[in-house]
Design an enzyme around this catalytic site. Structure first.
Site, PDB file in Angstrom:
ATOM      1  CB  CYS A  38       4.593  -8.215  11.602  1.00  0.00           C
ATOM      2  SG  CYS A  38       4.766  -6.545  10.988  1.00  0.00           S
ATOM      3  CB  SER A  80      -3.525  -1.333   8.129  1.00  0.00           C
ATOM      4  OG  SER A  80      -3.879  -1.563   9.470  1.00  0.00           O
ATOM      5  CG  ASN A  81       2.341  -0.232   8.285  1.00  0.00           C
ATOM      6  OD1 ASN A  81       3.211   0.619   8.421  1.00  0.00           O
ATOM      7  ND2 ASN A  81       2.101  -0.805   7.118  1.00  0.00           N
ATOM      8  CD  GLU A  97      -2.488  -8.990   7.676  1.00  0.00           C
ATOM      9  OE1 GLU A  97      -2.318  -9.686   8.702  1.00  0.00           O
ATOM     10  OE2 GLU A  97      -1.943  -7.880   7.517  1.00  0.00           O
ATOM     11  CG  HIS A 109      -6.433  -4.388   5.560  1.00  0.00           C
ATOM     12  ND1 HIS A 109      -5.490  -5.364   5.302  1.00  0.00           N
ATOM     13  CD2 HIS A 109      -5.767  -3.208   5.531  1.00  0.00           C
ATOM     14  CE1 HIS A 109      -4.315  -4.794   5.126  1.00  0.00           C
ATOM     15  NE2 HIS A 109      -4.454  -3.482   5.262  1.00  0.00           N
ATOM     16  CB  THR A 152       0.612  -8.813  10.498  1.00  0.00           C
ATOM     17  OG1 THR A 152       0.433  -8.169   9.224  1.00  0.00           O
ATOM     18  CG2 THR A 152       0.435 -10.318  10.356  1.00  0.00           C
ATOM     19  CG  HIS A 168      -2.117  -0.907   1.030  1.00  0.00           C
ATOM     20  ND1 HIS A 168      -2.842  -1.432   2.078  1.00  0.00           N
ATOM     21  CD2 HIS A 168      -2.707  -1.387  -0.096  1.00  0.00           C
ATOM     22  CE1 HIS A 168      -3.821  -2.193   1.596  1.00  0.00           C
ATOM     23  NE2 HIS A 168      -3.744  -2.175   0.292  1.00  0.00           N
ATOM     24  CG  HIS A 214      -1.893  -6.499   1.603  1.00  0.00           C
ATOM     25  ND1 HIS A 214      -1.725  -6.003   0.330  1.00  0.00           N
ATOM     26  CD2 HIS A 214      -1.475  -5.540   2.448  1.00  0.00           C
ATOM     27  CE1 HIS A 214      -1.227  -4.784   0.405  1.00  0.00           C
ATOM     28  NE2 HIS A 214      -1.068  -4.477   1.673  1.00  0.00           N
TER      29      HIS A 214
END
Length: 316
Positions: free
Chosen positions: A200, A229-230, A131, A129, A170, A46, A79
């Protein structure tokens, strides 16, 4: 004119993680091996800059396998994908390469093992999402139930409260997830968790670096994409850790300079799919306006590397 002084705290680690690095290499090596075009189902990671760069090299990004021709290679994003996707590719006798991050694959394997043991799975993640869709798609419908919040835990309807396990996306907020896990354990005391944390190492490390600098700064800039997301979690973590202003920027051109008016200290970090080149671009933009002093805030060292799939380590 004299530039105002600015103390800049640079998070370490930041930017690319091993899974993102591997996924990008997979696309580049596939183009080298088979030539262009190579199709990629969903954005490989992403980040618009990364996707545009790979597109310039010959990658074609599509949303579904149906958008790919049978006679060109296709790559599945970092993902992860539902089991139905590689099954469909095999049925069409397509050449495909799975770029799923090994740490996401670990969650897939966990979910399958729990299911094989007769347990229903609760997944902590964000609806929609890629993932989450990929992990839930490892098992038949109804075998994985999604919760996003502590409130969801109170209302989730399970088959047997004594035979449950949970997994997580994650890239979640470590602190938010801890609260949801606590709620799951309180409502379902027999629920089984992962042997090792699903969130993660890279997500955890980047959040810890942000927390370490939050009380030193007037503002935080997180370099990353709005659909990452992260990266979005890093903005939330900064705000909750006491940073008065936190902004997500894709490029230096996105910086809201009015919001930074009067600041004397700033933190910079980058999501796991943001290249260092974009961090440098933001630093240059700040140097153009301020007399910058840089201080690195290092909370962990990362030396993890994931191998690319064997099909890309052999000649065409």
């Amino acid at each position: 004119m004299t530039k105002p002084p600015l103390t800049l705290y640079l998070a370490a680690p930041r930017g690319f993680c091993a899974g993102v690095d591997r996924a990008i290499k997979i696309v580049e090596l596939a183009i080298q091996k088979w030539g262009a075009p190579v199709y990629v189902r969903h954005e490989i990671v992403h980040n618009k800059f990364v996707v545009d760069s790979l597109r310039d090299q010959g990658a074609v990004f599509v949303e579904e396998l149906d958008d790919c021709p049978d006679d060109r290679p296709v790559i599945f994003s970092a993902h992860g994908v539902p089991k139905s996707v590689p099954a469909a590719a095999s049925a069409r006798q397509m050449v495909f390469v799975d770029a799923t991050c090994p740490l996401v694959s670990k969650v897939h394997i966990e979910a399958e093992r729990h299911s094989d043991a007769g347990l229903q799975i609760i997944m902590i993640g964000h609806a929609g999402h890629p993932e989450t869709i990929g992990t839930m798609g490892q098992l038949p419908q109804g075998e994985v139930l999604l919760v996003e919040t502590v409130e969801d835990v109170a209302h989730v309807s399970v088959r047997d409260p004594e035979r449950l396990a949970f997994v997580t996306q994650t890239t979640l907020s470590v602190d938010d997830t801890a609260g949801i896990v606590a709620a799951l354990n309180a409502r379902f005391p027999a629920i089984r968790g992962p042997h090792k944390e699903d969130i993660c190492y890279a997500t955890t490390n980047r959040q810890e670096a942000v927390k370490a600098m939050a009380d030193k700064i007037d503002a935080m800039l997180v370099v990353g994409a709005p659909n990452s997301s992260n990266s979005r979690r890093l903005v939330e973590v900064a705000s909750r850790a006491g940073c008065a202003y936190a902004q997500l920027v894709q490029r230096a051109a996105d910086i809201d300079w009015r919001a930074l008016d009067g600041i004397t200290s700033i933190g910079i970090t980058a999501g796991a799919s943001a290249p260092e080149l974009l961090v440098d671009e933001v630093l240059d933009a700040l140097r153009a306006r301020y007399d910058v002093t840089i201080s690195e805030v290092e909370t962990a060292k990362e030396n993890i590397e994931f191998k690319v799939p064997r099909i890309l380590r052999t000649p065409a």
